[in-house]
Structures are given as C-alpha cells and as structure tokens.
Design an enzyme around this catalytic site. Structure first.
Site, short mmCIF file in Angstrom:
data_model
loop_
_atom_site.label_atom_id
_atom_site.label_comp_id
_atom_site.label_asym_id
_atom_site.label_seq_id
_atom_site.Cartn_x
_atom_site.Cartn_y
_atom_site.Cartn_z
N SER A 105 0.85 -1.19 0.00
CA SER A 105 0.00 0.00 0.00
C SER A 105 0.89 1.24 0.00
O SER A 105 2.03 1.21 0.48
CB SER A 105 -0.86 -0.04 1.26
OG SER A 105 -1.30 1.24 1.59
N TYR A 110 -1.29 -0.20 10.47
CA TYR A 110 -1.57 -0.93 9.22
C TYR A 110 -0.43 -0.69 8.23
O TYR A 110 0.13 -1.63 7.66
CB TYR A 110 -2.91 -0.47 8.63
CG TYR A 110 -3.13 -0.89 7.19
CD1 TYR A 110 -3.54 -2.18 6.88
CD2 TYR A 110 -2.92 0.01 6.13
CE1 TYR A 110 -3.73 -2.57 5.55
CE2 TYR A 110 -3.12 -0.38 4.81
CZ TYR A 110 -3.52 -1.67 4.53
OH TYR A 110 -3.70 -2.05 3.22
N LYS A 161 2.60 -3.25 6.49
CA LYS A 161 2.97 -3.36 5.07
C LYS A 161 4.47 -3.06 4.91
O LYS A 161 5.19 -3.75 4.19
CB LYS A 161 2.15 -2.39 4.21
CG LYS A 161 0.67 -2.72 4.10
CD LYS A 161 0.42 -3.96 3.25
CE LYS A 161 -1.06 -4.20 2.99
NZ LYS A 161 -1.35 -5.57 2.53
N1 LIG Z 1 -9.08 -2.22 -0.21
C1 LIG Z 1 -8.14 -1.30 -0.04
O1 LIG Z 1 -8.45 -0.12 0.16
C2 LIG Z 1 -6.67 -1.67 -0.14
C3 LIG Z 1 -5.71 -0.70 -0.45
C4 LIG Z 1 -4.35 -1.06 -0.52
C5 LIG Z 1 -3.97 -2.35 -0.27
N2 LIG Z 1 -4.92 -3.28 0.05
C6 LIG Z 1 -4.49 -4.63 0.36
O2 LIG Z 1 -5.08 -5.53 -0.57
C7 LIG Z 1 -5.32 -6.78 0.09
C8 LIG Z 1 -6.76 -7.19 -0.14
O3 LIG Z 1 -7.63 -6.17 0.35
P1 LIG Z 1 -9.20 -6.28 0.22
O4 LIG Z 1 -9.72 -4.90 0.13
O5 LIG Z 1 -9.56 -7.26 -0.81
O6 LIG Z 1 -9.56 -6.84 1.66
P2 LIG Z 1 -10.63 -7.94 2.08
O7 LIG Z 1 -10.76 -7.84 3.56
O8 LIG Z 1 -11.84 -7.86 1.24
O9 LIG Z 1 -9.85 -9.29 1.71
C9 LIG Z 1 -8.92 -9.87 2.56
C10 LIG Z 1 -9.30 -11.32 2.71
O10 LIG Z 1 -8.33 -11.93 3.56
C11 LIG Z 1 -9.02 -12.85 4.39
N3 LIG Z 1 -8.18 -13.07 5.57
C12 LIG Z 1 -7.90 -12.18 6.54
N4 LIG Z 1 -7.13 -12.78 7.45
C13 LIG Z 1 -6.91 -14.05 7.05
C14 LIG Z 1 -6.20 -15.15 7.58
N5 LIG Z 1 -5.56 -15.09 8.75
N6 LIG Z 1 -6.19 -16.32 6.92
C15 LIG Z 1 -6.86 -16.43 5.75
N7 LIG Z 1 -7.56 -15.43 5.21
C16 LIG Z 1 -7.58 -14.24 5.85
C17 LIG Z 1 -10.36 -12.19 4.68
O11 LIG Z 1 -11.36 -13.13 5.05
C18 LIG Z 1 -10.67 -11.52 3.34
O12 LIG Z 1 -11.46 -12.38 2.52
C19 LIG Z 1 -4.96 -6.57 1.56
O13 LIG Z 1 -3.63 -7.03 1.75
C20 LIG Z 1 -5.00 -5.07 1.72
O14 LIG Z 1 -4.15 -4.62 2.75
C21 LIG Z 1 -6.25 -2.96 0.10
#
Ligand SMILES: NC(=O)c1ccc[n+]([C@@H]2O[C@H](COP(=O)([O-])OP(=O)(O)OC[C@H]3O[C@@H](n4cnc5c(N)ncnc54)[C@H](O)[C@@H]3O)[C@@H](O)[C@H]2O)c1
Length: 356
Positions: free
Chosen positions: A125, A160, A164
């Site tokens: 991120s 957070y 990262k």
């Molecule tokens: N959405 C945003 O704004 C954003 C921005 C930058 C980076 N990201 C990164 O992208 C990635 C995906 O984000 P997202 O928005 O799809 O989030 P999300 O919460 O929809 O997806 C994350 C998934 O990981 C699963 N998860 C969490 N902990 C777990 C564990 N211990 N074991 C197995 N599964 C687990 C959750 O059930 C979920 O389905 C993350 O790493 C997030 O930090 C997201």
C-alpha cells in the site's frame, strides 16, 4: 498450466484477481478464513467463469492446514492478499495487526521455502511512504512527482501501514538471501466492481472504505455518511485520495505476473548452503494520478445514482492523512500498465450491485 495460490481470494480484491487469472488461462487455488468475506463470493466467481474455483477455508495462522494445501498442488506463484486492513482499527489494536499480518505471512513464506515456491506478488500500500507527505495544494503536481518507488518508506502514519512496511523489508531480505522473486505493488483505495456485479465489495455494517459507505447511504441502508473531518489542507477540507478501479488494479497484477515470468528464475540454494542465490524484488505504484476529495466523490455518486447522499462532519480519525500522492509513471513504462476506467464507470458498476 501454471498454478497460483491466492491468499484472501474470497475478499474484494482477491476475488477479482481469481476471475482475471482464471480468464487469462491460469489455475488458481484460493485460501481464505472468511473472516471478512463469505462463500457467496465463490458462487459469484463460478457464475462469471463457468466453474467453481478450488477453495480451502484455511486460516493462514494454521500452518498444518495450509501445508495440506501446499501438498496437494504444485504452485508456481503466490499472490498474497490476506490481511487485516482497517487503518482506524490498526490504531486501536496495533499488536493484533502486527501479530496477524506479519506472523501469518511468515508461516506462508516458510511453506513457500519448503515447497520451492519462490515467486510472489504482494499487495502492499502507498501507506508505506514516509509521512507526512508534502501537502499544500499548490504543490500537488510537484509532490506527486516526488513519490516514486524509491521515495523513503518509514515513519508510517498508522500500524496498518507499518505492517505493510515491515513485510516489504522481510520480502526484500528473502529476495536477497532466500531466492524469492517478488513483485511488490503499492496501491490505495480500489473502488468499483466486476461489470457482472457477481463479485463486489460489500462489507457488513458500516464500511471502512468510502465508496461502499456512500452506496449504502444511497440505498437507504445507512442514514448518513460520516465525513471524517473537513479541516484538512485540501481543496474542500476533506480527504483527497486517488481511487483506482479494481479491474484496472488487477490488470496491473497480471502485467506484473508477466514481468516476473520473463525474468530468469534464481537457482534455489540447497538448505544450509552458505552463499544464498539472489532473487529479485521490484516495487510499483499502481495509481491513477487522479485526485478526488470525499465531497467530490459524494457529488459524483449523486449524479450516477440519482440519489441524495446526506452526510455529517465527524471528528478526525487517528491515522488518517489529508492528502496522499504517488507517481505511477514506472508502472506505465515498465509494466506497460495504465488505469483507464473513468470514475463514473467505477461508480456505475458499484451502483449496479447495490441497486439490484
Ligand atoms: N481495499 C483497499 O483499500 C486496499 C488498499 C491497498 C492495499 N490493500 C491490500 O489488498 C489486500 C486485499 O484487500 P481487500 O480490500 O480485498 O480486503 P478484504 O478484507 O476484502 O480481503 C482480505 C481477505 O483476507 C481474508 N483473511 C484475513 N485474514 C486471514 C487469515 N488469517 N487467513 C486467511 N484469510 C484471511 C479475509 O477473510 C478476506 O477475505 C490486503 O492485503 C490489503 O491490505 C487494500
């Protein structure tokens, strides 16, 4: 056929990745503990691609169960999305975030090492960049040009972002000393949904992200949008962010994957060998380069939905920055990638889902 392990593959971004990778001819295997997603996503993916993807309900902290999945498949790649991701929550529970996000990733990397899977795309991120970033409005253009991939990463503004940052440090060392090949993608604020609206971002209760919050107000499920503070040094006092369409974002992952496939694989050193073979790591900002304030997003959503979106100004939240910038030019020149979806189209695809 190349087989890819997708952690967090039933989540918002992960599910879009599963669809895109399957449609590009790869086999994907999903592991997710469903802590922030549900099996409805698997149904949605099936409707889009025409068959059910391989899914395992596994918590990454459970190494034994995760190892069962590694035994079953010969993975070529891992795309690592599973994460706890709420900035405000990370300020309230920093230790939980450090424990969960860092420790469970290390379990995953141990298995990657044991099963000779060295290639990984990590979803990082832009929160890793040193804060505060330069913020006065008049310096926007200049500020954006500063935040290239080699800009200082440290002094993050919330736990957070620190998780990262720490994982990037770990992956850098794994590339230097354990032969890992890493593409590290830094992005912020994905929005929108697959045009089929079979998969989407639909958090329970009050969403952490702006667009689902606005959509839930537009449908009447929530009464008011809480705008966290209107006194930032920005165009109208509310946060300004770069919102990227999730389909464009995943296209960036595919391009990154193609790049990794074309670099020579490192020779994996046998266990205990003193001179470890070098792997590879490269960082890319996946950004649009388009700034939108919270109130500008509200106005755009009003036009697309035809609904009134009431809001109130709420107190500033810990960990939130006024403006965040990045420079996406490296992804354009090296990955040949650029975000092309308009803000209106992203909003329209989200609204299709919420309005159904
Ligand atoms: N959405 C945003 O704004 C954003 C921005 C930058 C980076 N990201 C990164 O992208 C990635 C995906 O984000 P997202 O928005 O799809 O989030 P999300 O919460 O929809 O997806 C994350 C998934 O990981 C699963 N998860 C969490 N902990 C777990 C564990 N211990 N074991 C197995 N599964 C687990 C959750 O059930 C979920 O389905 C993350 O790493 C997030 O930090 C997201």
């Amino acid at each position: 056929m190349k087989t890819i392990l997708i952690t967090g593959g039933t989540g918002y971004i992960g599910s879009h990745a599963v669809v895109a990778f399957e449609q590009a001819g790869y086999k994907t295997v999903i592991v997710d503990n469903l802590s922030n997603s549900s099996l409805k996503t698997i149904d949605g993916i099936e409707k889009i691609i025409g068959y059910r993807p391989d899914f395992f309900e596994v918590d990454l902290r459970d190494k034994t169960k995760l190892e069962d999945v590694f035994r079953k498949y010969d993975f070529d790649w891992v795309v690592h999305f599973a994460w706890l991701k709420a900035v405000w929550e990370s300020c309230e529970k920093p230790l939980e975030y450090f424990d969960n996000n860092i420790v469970w990733s290390i379990r995953l990397f141990e298995l990657m090492k044991d099963y000779w899977v060295r290639n990984i795309i990590f979803s990082s991120s832009a929160t890793v960049y040193t804060s505060p970033q330069p913020s006065p409005l008049k310096e926007r253009e200049q500020a954006q040009s500063w935040i290239k991939e080699d800009f200082v990463t440290w002094n993050t503004s919330n736990p957070y972002g620190t998780t990262k940052f720490l994982l990037e440090v770990i992956l850098t060392d794994l590339s230097k000393f354990a032969g890992f090949n890493v593409i590290n993608l830094r992005y912020f604020n994905p929005i929108g949904a697959h045009e089929s609206w079979y998969i989407w971002e639909d958090p329970d209760g009050i969403p952490n992200n702006l667009l689902p919050y606005i959509m839930k107000v537009a449908t009447g499920e929530l009464k008011k949008l809480r705008v966290f503070w209107d006194d930032y040094d920005t165009v109208d006092g509310t946060w300004v962010r770069d919102y990227i369409d999730v389909v464009d974002l995943i296209d960036g992952h595919l391009k990154a994957y193609e790049l990794l496939e074309n670099i020579p694989l490192s020779n994996f050193p046998p266990e205990g060998e003193r001179i470890a073979t070098k792997g590879f790591i490269d960082n890319f900002n996946l950004w649009v380069g388009r700034w939108v304030s919270v109130l500008e997003m509200v106005e755009a959503a009003k036009k697309v939905t035809g609904k009134d979106i009431t809001y109130e100004i709420a107190p500033r939240r810990e960990g939130d920055l006024g403006e965040v910038y990045c420079n996406p030019s490296k992804a354009k020149s090296i990955l040949d990638w650029e975000a092309t979806t308009s803000l209106e189209d992203s909003l329209r695809n989200s609204w299709k889902f919420y309005n159904k």
